[in-house]
Design an enzyme around this catalytic site. Structure first.
Site, mmCIF file in Angstrom:
data_model
loop_
_atom_site.group_PDB
_atom_site.id
_atom_site.type_symbol
_atom_site.label_atom_id
_atom_site.label_comp_id
_atom_site.label_asym_id
_atom_site.label_seq_id
_atom_site.Cartn_x
_atom_site.Cartn_y
_atom_site.Cartn_z
ATOM 1 N N VAL A 1 46.825 38.218 38.810
ATOM 2 C CA VAL A 1 46.166 39.452 38.736
ATOM 3 C C VAL A 1 45.442 39.639 37.363
ATOM 4 O O VAL A 1 45.755 39.292 36.416
ATOM 5 C CB VAL A 1 47.103 40.435 38.938
ATOM 6 C CG1 VAL A 1 46.677 41.866 38.814
ATOM 7 C CG2 VAL A 1 47.804 40.142 40.257
ATOM 8 N N CYS A 2 44.390 40.403 37.681
ATOM 9 C CA CYS A 2 43.629 40.902 36.404
ATOM 10 C C CYS A 2 43.073 39.719 35.483
ATOM 11 O O CYS A 2 42.178 39.060 35.767
ATOM 12 C CB CYS A 2 44.601 41.873 35.496
ATOM 13 S SG CYS A 2 43.944 42.656 33.948
ATOM 14 N N ILE A 3 43.531 39.536 34.206
ATOM 15 C CA ILE A 3 42.992 38.663 33.467
ATOM 16 C C ILE A 3 43.605 37.395 33.751
ATOM 17 O O ILE A 3 43.117 36.289 33.364
ATOM 18 C CB ILE A 3 43.055 39.059 31.992
ATOM 19 C CG1 ILE A 3 42.034 38.133 31.138
ATOM 20 C CG2 ILE A 3 44.460 39.094 31.398
ATOM 21 C CD1 ILE A 3 40.852 38.174 31.217
#
Lengths: 219, 219
Positions: free
Chosen positions: A135-137
């Site tokens: 998720v995300c970075i």
């Protein structure tokens, strides 16, 4: 019941795990009927950031495992104890901790490297054909480790980060906060979450829910 | 769109706000179509607890507002700036921070007192007939402030804590983790959440969702 491993990188999006993504990932896992165990490296944070001022605190030190234990409510183990054979899949919530404590991607981009323990774990799940959700970075750090296999993934729609991700050999695909990208071939599911700072928690939960549902289908 | 105030007491259930309850409250608010602003006192934590060892760290100091900013992603204001007139209701997630940083209930039970700022805010919402939702141990601190009005509330089913709560004049009602208690007369909604240490995050979310739905109907 299938059990998955969740790796956290601290507690707070500027120097550790993104708290909301971590909590919503745990909720989504339970809602999909998956059990989980939580891990974090027993190491010093790269730095400590005052989340009110958004500035590093001179001289402050915190331990990644101890801080992640706040999200885990104490039910957490050192990353060095994670054995791929015990789990059916791997989940990595985001936050700068992934790019600062679990790798040096925040500073070196595609030239950076993942923590050796994390790299061994991610390679282990990949080789064992067990799915990974990031998720995300966190997908950028997956790219540092698995980029040579050319997986398709997303970090949302930030061109600079996407460019670094593609330098690893991974294929970047733009994706809205409330959606996810599923790479069936490489058993990799990714969702942007708070890569968009202005995202609403409802959108973030929608994206993580879709990602964890797809991940559960692959597990 | 109605806007409510959310008060946090740090970041971590042993010395601050219960992280999962805080995040799930924000999610539940958005899912009910309510907007929110987050507040915390700009004061030192009572102490800092290592959440891995579950033991206080000698000499460590943290600021409640700065730590709560981790959950709020920096979008947070000092509790002293909270004006009742600007909001349609008040939400208090739990965690020991409520009983250690926002009051001394953890040490003195019914003989304790709430932080003066918090007491003024809670009395303000009560007098203005605007609803209050409180989760986990937070209802006990509401009881310290509003007990003389004899509201009905829950902290789950722990007899010792319930006894302290009833000494304030409040009426305690047992309640399961996935449920809530609604006091229509006093516009107070409460849910036990992690008062049961062994609760699942799915149950906690179910209870908080019910509480926030009832709260939204009162707002």
């Amino acid at each position: 019941m299938k059990t998955v491993a969740v790796i956290l990188s601290g507690c707070g999006h500027l120097d550790g795990a993104e708290i909301r993504e971590s909590v919503l990932s745990l909720l989504a896992l339970e809602l999909e009927g998956l059990s989980y165990r939580i891990f974090a490296p027993d190491s010093a944070q790269f730095h400590v950031v005052n989340h009110l001022a958004a500035e590093p605190e001179e001289g402050a030190e915190r331990n990644v495992l101890q801080e992640a234990a706040r999200i885990a409510r104490g039910d957490i183990s050192p990353l060095s104890e994670l054995t791929v054979e015990e789990f059916d899949g791997l989940v990595l919530p985001g936050g700068f901790g992934v790019a600062k404590n679990l790798s040096d991607f925040a500073f070196k981009g595609a030239e950076g490297a993942a923590d050796a323990n994390l790299a061994a774990v991610v390679n282990g799940f990949y080789q064992a054909k067990k799915p990974i959700a990031a998720v995300c970075i966190a997908p950028a750090i997956i790219a540092l480790i698995l980029g040579k296999h050319a997986p398709t993934l997303t970090i949302g729609s930030d061109p600079g980060t996407a460019e670094q991700v593609e330098k690893t050999g991974a294929q970047h695909q733009n994706c809205a906060t409330d959606d996810c990208v599923v790479d069936q071939q490489h058993l990799l599911v990714t969702s942007p979450a708070y890569m968009d700072d202005g995202a609403s928690i409802k959108q973030v939960f929608a994206g993580i829910s879709k990602a964890i549902k797809a991940f559960a289908n692959l597990a």
